[in-house]
Design an enzyme around this catalytic site. Sequence first.
Site, PDB file in Angstrom:
ATOM      1  CB  CYS A  39       4.585  11.179   1.867  1.00 54.07           C
ATOM      2  SG  CYS A  39       3.136  12.203   2.171  1.00 54.07           S
ATOM      3  NE  ARG A  83      -1.101   2.502   2.909  1.00 52.43           N
ATOM      4  CZ  ARG A  83      -0.603   3.610   3.415  1.00 52.43           C
ATOM      5  NH1 ARG A  83      -0.594   4.741   2.705  1.00 52.43           N
ATOM      6  NH2 ARG A  83      -0.064   3.616   4.628  1.00 52.43           N
TER       7      ARG A  83
END
Length: 302
Positions: free
Chosen positions: A237, A12
């Site tokens: 991120c 993920r």
Amino acid sequence: MARVKIVEVGPRDGLQNERQAIPLAVKLALIGRLADAGLTHIEAGAFVSPKCVPQMADTAEVLASLKLDGAVRYPVLVPNLAGLEAALKAGAREIAIFGAASETFSRKNINVGVHDSLARFEAVAQRALAAGLSVRGYVSCVVGCPYEGDVSPRKVAEVAAALYRMGCYEVSLGDTVGVGTPDRVLAMLDAVTAEVPVDRLAGHFHDTYGMAIANIYAALCAGVRTFDSSVAGLGGCPYARGASGNVATEDVLYLLHGMGYTTGVNLDAVTDAAWQIADALGREPGSKYARARGRSPAGGNA
């Protein structure tokens, strides 16, 4: 001998920023190898907007191919009640909700401020718990923020405590941009453990400045016994410039096994998985251990 739990976030958090489309079969093969290596907590995806995170658009298909009632847990991230309903429909048994200790980061990441995000997550947690799901919490930017700079340990403690009170069985503390150093991590943990028991905390360290392993060591010394990591050092991120990698699962295992901790995870099997996903992505693994060991098994331990 003390045991440390590893939460594998590669499928993920690791894959969500990849620009090339990753076939479902590649994702499932990676998850299968990680489970075979002994990992019992593997993030399988996220029920988020496919426009914002297109790599997670097939999360329902991923879950449909997994044994969700077995020994391995496959949590998925959900940002709101709509995401939760999609997760429930797909048969998810565990979800994660993800807040931030930075007001600006929260607004850029999920389009609401910290206070409103916690109200949203409380509704999600209540609904999930009522449906029999486990709920894990994340706090982003626990040391620094790409927009606001240093983050107050007290603010981190407030958000972590709020997630714990709403029913999260565990709260993962994320150094999202990898700016932490051991002294700053320990100061943050001092504040958080005054509000949340240390055995309900996890460390989630990015390796942007090469400090992730040092920060994990510091957190171990402070009593933390759960850590998130990503096979091959995948991930980063999308909202944090320069945050180009989670700490690699292989490097974390090398540290832990070398210090005498048990994990139940086979280091070489994870390293093989790292090379296989790296090959699929067309590059070398991001972990120092995988590159040092190379492609040939060297006899790991668990």
